[in-house]
Design an enzyme around this catalytic site. Structure first.
Site, PDB file in Angstrom:
ATOM      1  N   PRO A  65      -8.038   2.812   7.378  1.00  0.00           N
ATOM      2  CG  PRO A  65      -8.293   2.159   5.220  1.00  0.00           C
ATOM      3  CD  PRO A  65      -7.352   2.732   6.080  1.00  0.00           C
ATOM      4  CD  GLU A 112      -2.744   1.068  -2.646  1.00  0.00           C
ATOM      5  OE1 GLU A 112      -2.981   1.979  -3.416  1.00  0.00           O
ATOM      6  OE2 GLU A 112      -3.483   0.399  -2.186  1.00  0.00           O
ATOM      7  NE  ARG A 169     -18.614  19.757  19.212  1.00  0.00           N
ATOM      8  CZ  ARG A 169     -19.410  19.055  20.175  1.00  0.00           C
ATOM      9  NH1 ARG A 169     -19.122  17.771  20.796  1.00  0.00           N
ATOM     10  NH2 ARG A 169     -20.445  19.893  20.507  1.00  0.00           N
ATOM     11  CG  ASP A 195     -21.795  16.582  22.332  1.00  0.00           C
ATOM     12  OD1 ASP A 195     -20.836  16.392  22.225  1.00  0.00           O
ATOM     13  OD2 ASP A 195     -22.493  17.229  21.553  1.00  0.00           O
TER      14      ASP A 195
HETATM   15  C1  JD8 Z   1      -5.330   6.682   6.057  1.00  0.00           C
HETATM   16  C2  JD8 Z   1      -3.949   6.005   2.702  1.00  0.00           C
HETATM   17  C3  JD8 Z   1      -5.696   5.342   0.967  1.00  0.00           C
HETATM   18  C4  JD8 Z   1      -6.590   3.057   1.803  1.00  0.00           C
HETATM   19  C5  JD8 Z   1      -5.804   1.944  -0.410  1.00  0.00           C
HETATM   20  C6  JD8 Z   1      -7.222   4.037  -0.919  1.00  0.00           C
HETATM   21  C7  JD8 Z   1      -9.355   6.581   8.488  1.00  0.00           C
HETATM   22  N1  JD8 Z   1     -12.254   5.652   7.655  1.00  0.00           N
HETATM   23  C8  JD8 Z   1     -10.972   5.704   6.677  1.00  0.00           C
HETATM   24  N2  JD8 Z   1     -11.343   5.396   5.384  1.00  0.00           N
HETATM   25  N3  JD8 Z   1      -9.937   5.584   4.598  1.00  0.00           N
HETATM   26  C9  JD8 Z   1      -9.184   5.945   5.605  1.00  0.00           C
HETATM   27  C10 JD8 Z   1      -7.872   6.081   5.123  1.00  0.00           C
HETATM   28  C11 JD8 Z   1      -7.098   6.025   3.833  1.00  0.00           C
HETATM   29  C12 JD8 Z   1      -5.840   5.847   3.531  1.00  0.00           C
HETATM   30  C13 JD8 Z   1      -5.010   6.307   4.513  1.00  0.00           C
HETATM   31  C14 JD8 Z   1      -6.753   6.556   6.163  1.00  0.00           C
HETATM   32  C15 JD8 Z   1      -3.518   6.250   3.973  1.00  0.00           C
HETATM   33  N4  JD8 Z   1      -5.251   5.736   2.451  1.00  0.00           N
HETATM   34  C16 JD8 Z   1      -5.699   3.863   0.844  1.00  0.00           C
HETATM   35  C17 JD8 Z   1      -6.518   1.411   1.855  1.00  0.00           C
HETATM   36  C18 JD8 Z   1      -6.684   1.344   0.286  1.00  0.00           C
HETATM   37  N5  JD8 Z   1      -6.055   3.416  -0.596  1.00  0.00           N
HETATM   38  C19 JD8 Z   1      -9.774   6.019   6.770  1.00  0.00           C
HETATM   39  N6  JD8 Z   1      -9.047   6.980   9.098  1.00  0.00           N
END
Ligand code: JD8
Length: 302
Positions: free
Chosen positions: A95, A122, A164, A179
């Site tokens: 994220p 996490e 794609r 696109d």
């Molecule tokens: C990888 C673990 C969960 C995230 C604690 C919830 C991408 N746009 C996006 N949103 N969330 C992700 C993502 C979430 C992930 C992982 C990607 C690995 N989590 C964790 C931090 C808070 N939990 C993502 N691309």
């Protein structure tokens, strides 16, 4: 073994079954069958050395949840991307990553190999990406400002956006260029024409709702002209075509005079009501162009 210029995509995850069907259907599935994309899905637990195949541990510095162990990830990536294993780009969905865009997708579509490291809990111990950067390109990428439970869904989003764009994956290459988000890898194209208009198909009237004239009709017209010209050229005729914005019968009259036509063919969808009242295009053209008008019904898609 896939095609020489196939894109190799490896995915490392504790949920390999997550990718079972999504990678086997539609465009991506067909591309994999054709060998345009070669997938390898790896269960991270294969590299966990304890009897419980543990891949996570308590976070240093306290805090909620668990963190994925660097040693398990390190061993997995060392085997999946051996030091002399040719160039691969490691993509770590997170994220906190850089926003994934159409241009990044276009860049990835030109890569020989992508490796997606899908974290859970996490997240993955931060030293893994750091260590891998010593010997390969590593991108930490986010697919959007919302929180997922892991990297798998994000990897699927990116794989579809990249897949794609590969040559031959989309039936008619033309749809890539236009696109919404540029997608043809042309940096100035990014965000070009940000929001596409709505699309329409038959029936022309649905639940008393007409297909709007103007723009949508023009889009439909562009497609119809394209298909008609392809068909005419395929039949060996030297056809040329143009879309007319202003009143078609005036343009038709002008064209008949311009080229000295001795007959006009009007090809349209069936318009039973208009035909009944002789208000269809062919009937109206007969009063306008002064040469015989042949009326044909189109039976093709456009
Ligand atoms: C990888 C673990 C969960 C995230 C604690 C919830 C991408 N746009 C996006 N949103 N969330 C992700 C993502 C979430 C992930 C992982 C990607 C690995 N989590 C964790 C931090 C808070 N939990 C993502 N691309």
């Amino acid at each position: 073994m896939g095609r020489k210029n196939a894109l190799r995509i490896d995915i490392v995850t504790i949920f390999p079954e997550y990718f079972g069907s999504p990678l086997g259907v539609s465009l991506i599935g067909k591309a994999a069958v054709r060998g345009d994309i070669e997938f390898g899905v790896h269960d991270l637990r294969r590299w966990a050395t304890d009897v419980h195949h543990t891949v996570d541990d308590l976070p240093f510095g306290g805090g909620p949840g668990m963190v994925m162990k660097p040693d398990v990830w390190g061993d997995a990536l060392d085997e999946i991307v051996p030091a002399d294993g040719g160039s691969a780009r490691l993509v770590v969905p997170t994220p906190s990553g850089v926003p994934f865009t159409q241009d990044i997708a276009a860049g990835y579509a030109a890569e020989p190999r992508l490796v997606f490291a899908c974290g859970r809990y996490e997240g993955i111990d931060g030293r893994v990406a750091e260590a891998m950067r010593d010997r390969m390109l590593v991108d930490e990428v986010s697919v959007g400002d919302y929180v997922l439970a892991g990297g798998e869904a994000a990897a699927l989003v990116m794989i579809e956006a990249v897949g794609r764009l590969l040559p031959g994956v989309l039936g008619n290459a033309s749809s890539v260029g236009d696109d919404s988000f540029g997608g043809d890898g042309d940096p100035d194209g990014a965000m070009r024409g940000l929001l596409e208009g709505p699309v329409y198909t038959r029936p022309r009237t649905w639940r008393e709702r007409e297909v709007p004239e103007g723009e949508a009709a023009k889009d439909f017209g562009v497609r119809a002209l394209e298909v008609s010209l392809q068909a005419l050229h395929a039949s060996g005729s030297e056809a040329e075509g143009r879309l007319v914005e202003d009143h078609p019968l005036d343009a038709l009259r002008a064209l008949v005079d311009e080229v000295g036509a001795d007959e006009v063919i009007v090809l349209t969808d069936p318009h039973y009501v208009e035909e009944f009242f002789h208000r269809d295009w062919a009937s109206r053209a007969r009063h306008k162009v002064g040469v015989p008008v042949l009326k044909l019904f189109s039976h093709s898609e456009a």
